[in-house]
Design a protein around this motif. Structure first.
Motif, mmCIF file in Angstrom:
data_model
loop_
_atom_site.group_PDB
_atom_site.id
_atom_site.type_symbol
_atom_site.label_atom_id
_atom_site.label_comp_id
_atom_site.label_asym_id
_atom_site.label_seq_id
_atom_site.Cartn_x
_atom_site.Cartn_y
_atom_site.Cartn_z
ATOM 1 N N LEU A 1 37.329 53.743 92.406
ATOM 2 C CA LEU A 1 38.080 53.080 93.461
ATOM 3 C C LEU A 1 39.580 53.191 93.219
ATOM 4 O O LEU A 1 40.360 53.447 94.128
ATOM 5 N N ARG A 2 39.976 53.002 91.965
ATOM 6 C CA ARG A 2 41.400 53.077 91.646
ATOM 7 C C ARG A 2 41.936 54.486 91.899
ATOM 8 O O ARG A 2 43.033 54.667 92.430
ATOM 9 N N ALA A 3 41.153 55.506 91.494
ATOM 10 C CA ALA A 3 41.590 56.886 91.689
ATOM 11 C C ALA A 3 41.712 57.219 93.173
ATOM 12 O O ALA A 3 42.581 57.998 93.583
ATOM 13 N N LYS A 4 40.833 56.618 93.993
ATOM 14 C CA LYS A 4 40.877 56.883 95.429
ATOM 15 C C LYS A 4 42.026 56.145 96.099
ATOM 16 O O LYS A 4 42.735 56.701 96.945
ATOM 17 N N LEU A 5 42.225 54.882 95.718
ATOM 18 C CA LEU A 5 43.252 54.068 96.358
ATOM 19 C C LEU A 5 44.640 54.324 95.783
ATOM 20 O O LEU A 5 45.639 54.200 96.486
ATOM 21 N N ALA A 6 44.692 54.648 94.491
ATOM 22 C CA ALA A 6 45.982 54.883 93.831
ATOM 23 C C ALA A 6 45.852 56.100 92.923
ATOM 24 O O ALA A 6 45.769 55.973 91.701
ATOM 25 N N PRO A 7 45.797 57.304 93.501
ATOM 26 C CA PRO A 7 45.646 58.515 92.684
ATOM 27 C C PRO A 7 46.871 58.732 91.801
ATOM 28 O O PRO A 7 47.932 58.137 92.025
ATOM 29 N N PRO A 8 46.744 59.587 90.785
ATOM 30 C CA PRO A 8 47.878 59.835 89.883
ATOM 31 C C PRO A 8 49.130 60.250 90.641
ATOM 32 O O PRO A 8 49.070 61.040 91.584
ATOM 33 N N ARG A 9 50.260 59.709 90.200
ATOM 34 C CA ARG A 9 51.541 60.010 90.827
ATOM 35 C C ARG A 9 52.318 61.072 90.063
ATOM 36 O O ARG A 9 53.350 61.544 90.529
ATOM 37 N N THR A 10 51.856 61.416 88.895
ATOM 38 C CA THR A 10 52.505 62.462 88.117
ATOM 39 C C THR A 10 51.453 63.494 87.714
ATOM 40 O O THR A 10 50.252 63.256 87.817
ATOM 41 N N ARG B 1 56.707 72.425 94.771
ATOM 42 C CA ARG B 1 55.327 72.269 95.236
ATOM 43 C C ARG B 1 54.748 70.933 94.793
ATOM 44 O O ARG B 1 53.977 70.315 95.528
ATOM 45 N N GLY B 2 55.110 70.501 93.599
ATOM 46 C CA GLY B 2 54.664 69.189 93.158
ATOM 47 C C GLY B 2 55.226 68.088 94.029
ATOM 48 O O GLY B 2 54.528 67.143 94.404
ATOM 49 N N ARG B 3 56.501 68.204 94.391
ATOM 50 C CA ARG B 3 57.140 67.206 95.253
ATOM 51 C C ARG B 3 56.472 67.167 96.621
ATOM 52 O O ARG B 3 56.159 66.090 97.149
ATOM 53 N N LEU B 4 56.228 68.339 97.203
ATOM 54 C CA LEU B 4 55.603 68.389 98.522
ATOM 55 C C LEU B 4 54.161 67.900 98.490
ATOM 56 O O LEU B 4 53.639 67.414 99.499
ATOM 57 N N ALA B 5 53.515 68.023 97.325
ATOM 58 C CA ALA B 5 52.133 67.555 97.194
ATOM 59 C C ALA B 5 52.056 66.057 96.922
ATOM 60 O O ALA B 5 50.955 65.509 96.804
ATOM 61 N N GLY B 6 53.218 65.400 96.796
ATOM 62 C CA GLY B 6 53.218 63.951 96.624
ATOM 63 C C GLY B 6 53.328 63.474 95.194
ATOM 64 O O GLY B 6 53.089 62.294 94.916
ATOM 65 N N TYR B 7 53.715 64.359 94.288
ATOM 66 C CA TYR B 7 53.912 63.971 92.892
ATOM 67 C C TYR B 7 55.417 63.865 92.628
ATOM 68 O O TYR B 7 56.119 64.882 92.647
ATOM 69 N N PRO B 8 55.947 62.688 92.357
ATOM 70 C CA PRO B 8 57.395 62.553 92.153
ATOM 71 C C PRO B 8 57.886 62.978 90.778
ATOM 72 O O PRO B 8 59.092 63.050 90.553
ATOM 73 N N ALA B 9 56.966 63.259 89.850
ATOM 74 C CA ALA B 9 57.411 63.599 88.497
ATOM 75 C C ALA B 9 56.315 64.361 87.773
ATOM 76 O O ALA B 9 55.155 64.383 88.187
ATOM 77 N N SER B 10 56.721 64.986 86.663
ATOM 78 C CA SER B 10 55.774 65.732 85.839
ATOM 79 C C SER B 10 56.132 65.569 84.375
ATOM 80 O O SER B 10 57.296 65.333 84.026
ATOM 81 N N GLU B 11 55.122 65.680 83.528
ATOM 82 C CA GLU B 11 55.362 65.849 82.100
ATOM 83 C C GLU B 11 55.128 67.312 81.779
ATOM 84 O O GLU B 11 54.087 67.883 82.117
ATOM 85 N N LEU B 12 56.103 67.922 81.122
ATOM 86 C CA LEU B 12 56.003 69.314 80.717
ATOM 87 C C LEU B 12 55.803 69.338 79.210
ATOM 88 O O LEU B 12 56.670 68.893 78.453
#
Length: 386
Positions: A305-314, A342-353
């Motif tokens: 439920l959490r993954a569906k309602l609040a999927p990962p943001r990064t 592409r990450g930004r357009l897909a809805g991810y505001p940040a990444s860990e590299l």
């Protein structure tokens, strides 16, 4: 788990380090970090996955490797664990006499920590190995390295976590750092995206045959084989690296399907030939951190439920590389630029590299040049087996 017949080592009256042999001891080996790190930034992996990782029938690592687990007991209670590990594919590729330790977790108890590492080292020395290196759990392709800075922040997917005291215990056992690595946090709003876009455009002007494309989900198996070939060739000169076997690659690829976002898998081509790639995965630890027991039940429904309602943001950039023959052409800039956009357009505001080896000056310079911030540091350590 592959268990040797090594007899137990009596360190002191109150401390006993011995190999795992019974079902109860195997359960204790698996369970220790869930108790030890509860309430810390550590994110509990699913116990199902950890059991599979340690199961020779399910993990193809054991087709060429061995893992001998040990537990430290004090007054009838488990206070630490470690595994002595051999890697046949590593030994075929490298001739430095190295074996490994991993799955090293212990209470803040220096006597127990040193005794565990000494036991693993002596076990490997008895097998003819000259060096002991780690931590690898169980290999370079799994959770690897010792966290040495950034203890107050949770790890990203497939990244290690250990408390700060563990660093001192490892040093007390005679291990020294032979390799340093870093992970970087890249929040799009803090990056110099215009500068990065200009740099990527300049590289494209110099190399008009470049084309960057997303992996085709409908042809995922073929795309995965392209990525496997690029991975093997791009990382071939990486210290301590060993290419995945066919079975290991298939095993890893199946595991990634559970969290794969095809928008985060890109292949760079030069005149139609693949020359670079990046592979990123949504950071499932954002969800898993809410299930400290690591159990599927009763936590599974809540996690779903959490993954569906609040999927990962990064997302975590697992791999980013270009072939050796095209390095220093700026191709990494194109990959980083597309990763961000592409990450930004897909809805991810940040990444860990990461992690990124500190010796990889080209990539670390590119990340820092455009605003990536070093978030955590790691080390691979080694000592003589005797």
């Amino acid at each position: 788990m592959v268990v040797s017949g090594l007899s137990h080592l009596r360190v002191r009256v109150a401390l006993d380090v011995r190999p795992v042999q019974t079902r109860r001891e195997r359960r204790a080996f698996l369970a220790l970090p869930y108790r030890l790190y509860r309430g810390t930034p550590w994110v509990a992996p699913l116990r199902r996955d950890q059991r599979a990782l340690l199961n020779p029938r399910k993990n193809p690592f054991f087709e060429h490797g061995t893992l001998t687990p040990f537990l430290a007991w004090r007054d009838g209670r488990v206070v630490g664990r470690v595994a002595a590990i051999t890697n046949g594919r590593y030994n075929e590729r490298h001739s430095d006499g190295a074996a490994f330790f991993g799955f090293f977790d212990v209470e803040d108890d220096r006597e127990a920590a040193v005794a565990l590492l000494d036991t693993a080292r002596e076990h490997l020395a008895a097998g003819g190995y000259a060096r002991v290196r780690g931590p690898f759990s169980p290999s370079f392709h799994d959770v690897a390295a010792l966290l040495v800075d950034g203890f107050d922040r949770r790890p990203a997917l497939m990244m290690p976590y250990n408390p700060e005291y563990l660093v001192g215990h490892v040093e007390a056992a005679g291990f020294e750092t032979i390799l340093t690595l870093s992970s970087y946090h890249a929040a799009w709003k803090h990056l110099d995206r215009q500068r990065l876009a200009r740099g990527a455009a300049l590289v494209r002007q110099r190399h008009p045959g470049l084309r960057l494309r997303a992996a085709d989900p409908g042809l995922w198996r073929q795309e995965a084989l392209v990525i496997r070939d690029l991975y093997a060739r791009a990382f071939d000169d990486t210290p301590h690296w060993v290419p995945l076997s066919d079975a290991e690659f298939d095993h890893m690829e199946r595991g990634m399907r559970e969290v794969l976002d095809p928008r985060l898998v890109l292949i760079l081509e030069d005149d139609g030939e693949p020359v670079g790639f990046f592979l990123a995965l949504p950071d499932a630890n954002e969800v898993l951190q809410h299930n400290p027991s690591g159990r599927l039940f009763p936590g599974a429904i809540s996690l779903m439920l959490r993954a569906k309602l609040a999927p990962p943001r990064t997302f975590r950039t697992i791999l980013l590389g270009v072939l050796p023959e095209v390095r220093r052409r700026g191709y990494e800039t194109i990959l980083i630029h597309e990763l961000i956009e592409r990450g930004r357009l897909a809805g991810y505001p940040a990444s860990e590299l990461g992690w990124v080896m500190d010796t990889n000056a080209t990539l670390t310079h590119a990340i820092e040049k455009f605003g990536g911030v070093r978030d955590k540091r790691y080390a691979v350590v080694e000592r003589s087996a005797t």
